[in-house]
Design a protein around this motif. Structure first.
Motif, PDB file in Angstrom:
ATOM      1  N   SER A 166      -7.105  -2.907   9.451  1.00 27.59           N
ATOM      2  CA  SER A 166      -6.695  -1.533   9.702  1.00 27.59           C
ATOM      3  C   SER A 166      -5.174  -1.462   9.689  1.00 27.59           C
ATOM      4  O   SER A 166      -4.494  -2.478   9.808  1.00 27.59           O
ATOM      5  CB  SER A 166      -7.240  -1.019  11.035  1.00 27.59           C
ATOM      6  OG  SER A 166      -6.625  -1.680  12.133  1.00 27.59           O
ATOM      7  N   THR A 169      -0.962   4.573  11.168  1.00 29.29           N
ATOM      8  CA  THR A 169      -0.850   5.846  10.455  1.00 29.29           C
ATOM      9  C   THR A 169       0.607   6.101  10.080  1.00 29.29           C
ATOM     10  O   THR A 169       1.502   5.958  10.906  1.00 29.29           O
ATOM     11  CB  THR A 169      -1.363   6.995  11.344  1.00 29.29           C
ATOM     12  OG1 THR A 169      -2.728   6.737  11.681  1.00 29.29           O
ATOM     13  CG2 THR A 169      -1.247   8.326  10.626  1.00 29.29           C
ATOM     14  N   GLN A 175      -5.455   7.103   3.267  1.00 31.21           N
ATOM     15  CA  GLN A 175      -6.289   6.666   4.396  1.00 31.21           C
ATOM     16  C   GLN A 175      -6.898   5.286   4.170  1.00 31.21           C
ATOM     17  O   GLN A 175      -7.149   4.554   5.129  1.00 31.21           O
ATOM     18  CB  GLN A 175      -7.396   7.689   4.623  1.00 31.21           C
ATOM     19  CG  GLN A 175      -6.897   9.055   5.074  1.00 31.21           C
ATOM     20  CD  GLN A 175      -8.000  10.083   5.055  1.00 31.21           C
ATOM     21  OE1 GLN A 175      -8.689  10.261   4.048  1.00 31.21           O
ATOM     22  NE2 GLN A 175      -8.186  10.763   6.178  1.00 31.21           N
ATOM     23  N   PHE A 203     -12.388   9.930   1.561  1.00 32.98           N
ATOM     24  CA  PHE A 203     -11.111   9.339   1.949  1.00 32.98           C
ATOM     25  C   PHE A 203     -10.112   9.399   0.799  1.00 32.98           C
ATOM     26  O   PHE A 203     -10.492   9.311  -0.368  1.00 32.98           O
ATOM     27  CB  PHE A 203     -11.300   7.875   2.360  1.00 32.98           C
ATOM     28  CG  PHE A 203     -12.072   7.674   3.622  1.00 32.98           C
ATOM     29  CD1 PHE A 203     -11.432   7.716   4.855  1.00 32.98           C
ATOM     30  CD2 PHE A 203     -13.440   7.432   3.596  1.00 32.98           C
ATOM     31  CE1 PHE A 203     -12.137   7.525   6.034  1.00 32.98           C
ATOM     32  CE2 PHE A 203     -14.161   7.240   4.769  1.00 32.98           C
ATOM     33  CZ  PHE A 203     -13.498   7.293   5.992  1.00 32.98           C
ATOM     34  N   ILE A 234      -7.843   0.319   6.529  1.00 31.94           N
ATOM     35  CA  ILE A 234      -8.314   1.632   6.979  1.00 31.94           C
ATOM     36  C   ILE A 234      -7.304   2.195   7.973  1.00 31.94           C
ATOM     37  O   ILE A 234      -6.943   1.527   8.953  1.00 31.94           O
ATOM     38  CB  ILE A 234      -9.702   1.529   7.636  1.00 31.94           C
ATOM     39  CG1 ILE A 234     -10.708   0.892   6.670  1.00 31.94           C
ATOM     40  CG2 ILE A 234     -10.186   2.903   8.103  1.00 31.94           C
ATOM     41  CD1 ILE A 234     -12.067   0.624   7.289  1.00 31.94           C
ATOM     42  N   ASP A 235      -6.849   3.404   7.728  1.00 31.57           N
ATOM     43  CA  ASP A 235      -5.933   4.080   8.646  1.00 31.57           C
ATOM     44  C   ASP A 235      -6.591   4.172  10.023  1.00 31.57           C
ATOM     45  O   ASP A 235      -7.725   4.639  10.165  1.00 31.57           O
ATOM     46  CB  ASP A 235      -5.639   5.479   8.102  1.00 31.57           C
ATOM     47  CG  ASP A 235      -4.575   6.224   8.883  1.00 31.57           C
ATOM     48  OD1 ASP A 235      -4.555   6.130  10.130  1.00 31.57           O
ATOM     49  OD2 ASP A 235      -3.780   6.944   8.259  1.00 31.57           O
ATOM     50  N   SER A 237      -6.125   6.073  12.473  1.00 31.42           N
ATOM     51  CA  SER A 237      -6.466   7.417  12.946  1.00 31.42           C
ATOM     52  C   SER A 237      -7.829   7.862  12.435  1.00 31.42           C
ATOM     53  O   SER A 237      -8.411   8.812  12.964  1.00 31.42           O
ATOM     54  CB  SER A 237      -5.403   8.423  12.515  1.00 31.42           C
ATOM     55  OG  SER A 237      -5.410   8.619  11.109  1.00 31.42           O
ATOM     56  N   CYS A 238      -8.358   7.167  11.424  1.00 32.17           N
ATOM     57  CA  CYS A 238      -9.666   7.516  10.877  1.00 32.17           C
ATOM     58  C   CYS A 238     -10.815   7.058  11.766  1.00 32.17           C
ATOM     59  O   CYS A 238     -11.943   7.540  11.598  1.00 32.17           O
ATOM     60  CB  CYS A 238      -9.844   6.907   9.489  1.00 32.17           C
ATOM     61  SG  CYS A 238      -8.767   7.592   8.219  1.00 32.17           S
ATOM     62  N   TYR A 239     -10.547   6.115  12.698  1.00 31.00           N
ATOM     63  CA  TYR A 239     -11.676   5.603  13.480  1.00 31.00           C
ATOM     64  C   TYR A 239     -11.373   5.367  14.958  1.00 31.00           C
ATOM     65  O   TYR A 239     -12.294   5.125  15.736  1.00 31.00           O
ATOM     66  CB  TYR A 239     -12.227   4.322  12.851  1.00 31.00           C
ATOM     67  CG  TYR A 239     -11.374   3.083  13.029  1.00 31.00           C
ATOM     68  CD1 TYR A 239     -11.636   2.187  14.064  1.00 31.00           C
ATOM     69  CD2 TYR A 239     -10.306   2.798  12.180  1.00 31.00           C
ATOM     70  CE1 TYR A 239     -10.864   1.043  14.236  1.00 31.00           C
ATOM     71  CE2 TYR A 239      -9.539   1.656  12.340  1.00 31.00           C
ATOM     72  CZ  TYR A 239      -9.810   0.788  13.370  1.00 31.00           C
ATOM     73  OH  TYR A 239      -9.054  -0.340  13.542  1.00 31.00           O
ATOM     74  N   GLY A 250     -14.111   9.598  14.416  1.00 33.43           N
ATOM     75  CA  GLY A 250     -14.375   9.175  13.045  1.00 33.43           C
ATOM     76  C   GLY A 250     -14.934   7.773  12.918  1.00 33.43           C
ATOM     77  O   GLY A 250     -15.079   7.272  11.795  1.00 33.43           O
ATOM     78  N   ARG A 253     -18.091   7.359  10.723  1.00 36.26           N
ATOM     79  CA  ARG A 253     -17.792   7.651   9.312  1.00 36.26           C
ATOM     80  C   ARG A 253     -17.132   6.449   8.639  1.00 36.26           C
ATOM     81  O   ARG A 253     -17.486   6.084   7.512  1.00 36.26           O
ATOM     82  CB  ARG A 253     -16.886   8.878   9.224  1.00 36.26           C
ATOM     83  CG  ARG A 253     -16.451   9.237   7.807  1.00 36.26           C
ATOM     84  CD  ARG A 253     -15.666  10.533   7.799  1.00 36.26           C
ATOM     85  NE  ARG A 253     -15.156  10.842   6.481  1.00 36.26           N
ATOM     86  CZ  ARG A 253     -13.864  10.938   6.167  1.00 36.26           C
ATOM     87  NH1 ARG A 253     -12.936  10.771   7.109  1.00 36.26           N
ATOM     88  NH2 ARG A 253     -13.479  11.232   4.932  1.00 36.26           N
ATOM     89  N   ALA A 254     -16.182   5.819   9.327  1.00 36.56           N
ATOM     90  CA  ALA A 254     -15.530   4.636   8.774  1.00 36.56           C
ATOM     91  C   ALA A 254     -16.509   3.470   8.677  1.00 36.56           C
ATOM     92  O   ALA A 254     -16.466   2.681   7.722  1.00 36.56           O
ATOM     93  CB  ALA A 254     -14.324   4.256   9.623  1.00 36.56           C
TER      94      ALA A 254
END
Length: 278
Positions: A166, A169, A175, A203, A234-235, A237-239, A250, A253-254
């Protein structure tokens, strides 16, 4: 007197015929007391080096039965995504001047400093201690990857390593960043398939910018032998939640993205012989 041993990586055996192997090198959270005691600014500074909860993010992919190698030892103690010669001389007594850009920046095989916390350790360690850490955690990690990829390649004629990370951000950054060492650790059709899967999942995606891949994909990717290695960033903030440590809205989703990368890239491997025969 030598410090206690570091924990070996967790090795999850494959339970499926999918030709994919997962690597999670930066989520180790087993901090020995001696390691924390040697840190200038305590455990929080060492935790800042983690890719938080990426091992847990892989749960859906692991549910498919693919094999995985997951670091248990923290990155602060030994970084499995660095080569043994990526040494910061401020961290290892008697080491030659750093030549790797990452080691020069303080992020060698034993990280020495971060931009936020500055120098991490009260004192450097000697070469014997570095060698012990490599033997405890780094060498077994790479040996397990090599065995896993060899097994998959023999069974399927091809294999893909997904090295899962990861990233912080940053404004304007995609992303998902897929690293293939600028085309040297994986074939173009593998990179293209991974990017399509991530974009189809909603994404934004970049290739090699700003992360082209580290020692793991460099060491284990052999596209000429149909053994491919991709670094997936993976950013966060996405998870993650706003605190940067707990799962956020999120998260699933990730997790589904990693699951779909496994199934989609496995399908890409299966389709390749048919395409070659046309």
């Amino acid at each position: 007197m030598n410090e206690p041993c570091l924990p070996a990586p967790t090795i999850i055996a494959a339970r499926t015929s999918l030709p994919i192997l997962l690597s999670v090198p930066h989520s180790g959270r087993d901090y020995p007391d001696w390691l924390i005691a040697s840190a200038c600014r305590g455990r929080a500074a060492l935790e800042s080096l983690e890719d938080p909860l990426v091992d847990q993010l892989a749960w859906r992919a692991l549910g498919l039965g693919v094999g995985a190698i997951i670091a248990t030892a923290p990155r602060a103690a030994i970084d499995c995504n660095r080569a043994p010669d990526e040494i910061d001389p401020a961290v290892i007594v008697g080491a030659a001047a750093a030549t790797s850009p990452r080691a020069i920046a303080g992020l060698g095989i034993v990280p020495g400093r971060t931009a936020r916390h500055g120098h991490l350790w009260h004192r450097p360690i000697d070469r014997a201690e570095l060698d012990r850490r490599i033997a405890d955690a780094h060498a077994p990690y790479h040996a397990a990857i090599a065995r896993g990829l060899d097994h998959l390649a023999i069974a399927h004629g091809a294999a893909i390593l997904l090295d899962c990370h990861s990233m912080p951000t940053r404004s304007g950054q995609a992303q998902i960043v897929i690293g293939d060492r600028h085309g040297t650790s994986a074939a173009p059709h593998i990179n293209d398939a991974a990017a399509r899967i991530a974009r189809a999942h909603g994404f934004t995606v970049a290739l090699n910018v700003p992360y082209a891949g580290g020692h793991i994909v460099h060491r284990h990717g052999q596209p000429d032998a149909d053994i491919h290695a991709l670094q997936i960033e993976i950013d966060r903030s996405c998870y993650l939640a706003a605190d940067g440590r707990a799962p956020g809205p999120g998260f699933d989703r990730a997790a589904r993205l990693l699951e779909q990368l496994v199934t989609g890239l496995a399908a890409t491997i299966a389709e390749a012989p048919a395409l070659a025969a046309e």
